[in-house]
Motif scaffolding. Structure first.
Motif, mmCIF file in Angstrom:
data_model
loop_
_atom_site.group_PDB
_atom_site.id
_atom_site.type_symbol
_atom_site.label_atom_id
_atom_site.label_comp_id
_atom_site.label_asym_id
_atom_site.label_seq_id
_atom_site.Cartn_x
_atom_site.Cartn_y
_atom_site.Cartn_z
ATOM 1 N N ARG A 40 0.847 -1.202 0.000
ATOM 2 C CA ARG A 40 0.000 0.000 0.000
ATOM 3 C C ARG A 40 0.878 1.246 0.000
ATOM 4 O O ARG A 40 1.854 1.322 0.750
ATOM 5 C CB ARG A 40 -0.879 -0.017 1.239
ATOM 6 C CG ARG A 40 -1.797 1.173 1.384
ATOM 7 C CD ARG A 40 -2.638 1.031 2.663
ATOM 8 N NE ARG A 40 -3.407 2.205 2.940
ATOM 9 C CZ ARG A 40 -4.683 2.365 2.609
ATOM 10 N NH1 ARG A 40 -5.320 1.406 1.980
ATOM 11 N NH2 ARG A 40 -5.314 3.477 2.896
ATOM 12 N N ILE A 41 0.505 2.220 -0.832
ATOM 13 C CA ILE A 41 1.165 3.525 -0.844
ATOM 14 C C ILE A 41 0.107 4.568 -0.530
ATOM 15 O O ILE A 41 -0.941 4.607 -1.182
ATOM 16 C CB ILE A 41 1.828 3.830 -2.202
ATOM 17 C CG1 ILE A 41 2.977 2.859 -2.460
ATOM 18 C CG2 ILE A 41 2.322 5.275 -2.249
ATOM 19 C CD1 ILE A 41 3.628 3.006 -3.824
ATOM 20 N N GLU A 42 0.398 5.397 0.466
ATOM 21 C CA GLU A 42 -0.472 6.513 0.824
ATOM 22 C C GLU A 42 0.263 7.783 0.429
ATOM 23 O O GLU A 42 1.001 8.356 1.215
ATOM 24 C CB GLU A 42 -0.796 6.487 2.319
ATOM 25 C CG GLU A 42 -1.565 5.247 2.728
ATOM 26 C CD GLU A 42 -1.770 5.126 4.232
ATOM 27 O OE1 GLU A 42 -1.284 5.992 4.998
ATOM 28 O OE2 GLU A 42 -2.413 4.142 4.642
ATOM 29 N N GLY A 43 0.092 8.171 -0.818
ATOM 30 C CA GLY A 43 0.784 9.323 -1.382
ATOM 31 C C GLY A 43 0.782 9.203 -2.894
ATOM 32 O O GLY A 43 0.183 8.293 -3.468
ATOM 33 N N THR A 44 1.485 10.100 -3.552
ATOM 34 C CA THR A 44 1.551 10.121 -5.010
ATOM 35 C C THR A 44 2.570 9.110 -5.515
ATOM 36 O O THR A 44 3.652 8.986 -4.951
ATOM 37 C CB THR A 44 1.932 11.529 -5.506
ATOM 38 O OG1 THR A 44 0.930 12.445 -5.065
ATOM 39 C CG2 THR A 44 2.027 11.593 -7.018
ATOM 40 N N VAL A 45 2.220 8.404 -6.588
ATOM 41 C CA VAL A 45 3.141 7.500 -7.274
ATOM 42 C C VAL A 45 3.534 8.193 -8.560
ATOM 43 O O VAL A 45 2.682 8.490 -9.402
ATOM 44 C CB VAL A 45 2.475 6.139 -7.570
ATOM 45 C CG1 VAL A 45 3.423 5.252 -8.365
ATOM 46 C CG2 VAL A 45 2.037 5.465 -6.281
ATOM 47 N N LEU A 46 4.841 8.475 -8.725
ATOM 48 C CA LEU A 46 5.321 9.249 -9.859
ATOM 49 C C LEU A 46 6.410 8.472 -10.594
ATOM 50 O O LEU A 46 7.485 8.235 -10.051
ATOM 51 C CB LEU A 46 5.864 10.596 -9.389
ATOM 52 C CG LEU A 46 6.403 11.527 -10.465
ATOM 53 C CD1 LEU A 46 5.303 11.918 -11.438
ATOM 54 C CD2 LEU A 46 7.023 12.756 -9.839
ATOM 55 N N GLY A 47 6.103 8.076 -11.818
ATOM 56 C CA GLY A 47 7.081 7.388 -12.663
ATOM 57 C C GLY A 47 7.851 8.400 -13.467
ATOM 58 O O GLY A 47 7.266 9.180 -14.217
ATOM 59 N N GLU A 48 9.174 8.376 -13.333
ATOM 60 C CA GLU A 48 10.030 9.336 -14.028
ATOM 61 C C GLU A 48 10.683 8.680 -15.231
ATOM 62 O O GLU A 48 11.201 7.577 -15.135
ATOM 63 C CB GLU A 48 11.076 9.891 -13.069
ATOM 64 C CG GLU A 48 10.447 10.668 -11.928
ATOM 65 C CD GLU A 48 11.466 11.199 -10.939
ATOM 66 O OE1 GLU A 48 12.534 10.583 -10.788
ATOM 67 O OE2 GLU A 48 11.177 12.225 -10.310
ATOM 68 N N GLY A 49 10.631 9.342 -16.351
ATOM 69 C CA GLY A 49 11.175 8.801 -17.591
ATOM 70 C C GLY A 49 10.068 8.197 -18.429
ATOM 71 O O GLY A 49 9.059 7.729 -17.918
ATOM 72 N N SER A 50 10.268 8.186 -19.735
ATOM 73 C CA SER A 50 9.212 7.742 -20.652
ATOM 74 C C SER A 50 8.978 6.239 -20.609
ATOM 75 O O SER A 50 7.962 5.759 -21.112
ATOM 76 C CB SER A 50 9.552 8.174 -22.075
ATOM 77 O OG SER A 50 10.771 7.573 -22.480
ATOM 78 N N ASN A 51 9.891 5.474 -20.020
ATOM 79 C CA ASN A 51 9.733 4.020 -19.973
ATOM 80 C C ASN A 51 9.276 3.516 -18.614
ATOM 81 O O ASN A 51 9.245 2.311 -18.386
ATOM 82 C CB ASN A 51 11.046 3.333 -20.356
ATOM 83 C CG ASN A 51 11.403 3.593 -21.799
ATOM 84 O OD1 ASN A 51 10.528 3.678 -22.657
ATOM 85 N ND2 ASN A 51 12.680 3.744 -22.077
#
Length: 140
Positions: A40-51
């Motif tokens: 579980r994640i309580e916060g923003t999930v941010l994927g960096e980079g186009s892949n």
């Protein structure tokens, strides 16, 4: 005898991070490569980079926004999802929030309680122009 050049083993999972079931993270998570969430994640999930690829298993939960290029959702998200490239909603996906995507695959049984909007590659968020300021001549 043929000479073969020995290749270094390359794992597709070399850049994969796993958050195991029973793990709770309170705060934003930034990642590159692939993030697989069983916890579980309580916060923003941010994927960096186009892949960057985010996968959420049946047991996984996100309480917050998901902003990634590629997402495969099969768990619960309580927040908005922004998938700039591809979004896959599997049969057990439960989303309470708005969904924005470029390409969407949605299995029978997946649920979205919110608005869904396509945002193509040519999608540019436009702002209204600033109002013109007219200067009145000073009166004496």
């Amino acid at each position: 005898m043929l000479s073969r050049k020995r290749q270094e083993p390359t794992s597709r999972h070399a850049d994969t991070s796993l958050i195991a079931q029973g793990t709770i993270i309170r705060g934003d998570v930034r990642f590159t490569g692939t993030l697989h969430l069983d916890g579980r994640i309580e916060g923003t999930v941010l994927g960096e980079g186009s892949n960057a690829v985010f996968t959420l298993s049946e047991q996984g939960q996100v309480q917050g926004e998901v902003r990634v290029p590629h997402a495969m959702i099969n768990g619960q998200v309580n927040g908005d999802i922004y998938a700039s490239e591809r979004l896959e909603l599997a049969a057990q996906a439960r989303v309470i929030g708005d969904v924005r995507y470029n390409s969407l695959e949605m299995a029978a049984g997946a649920q979205v309680n919110g608005r869904m909007a396509h945002q193509g590659e040519d999608h540019v968020q436009r702002e209204l122009p600033a109002p013109e300021v007219r200067s009145e001549p000073a009166t004496v």
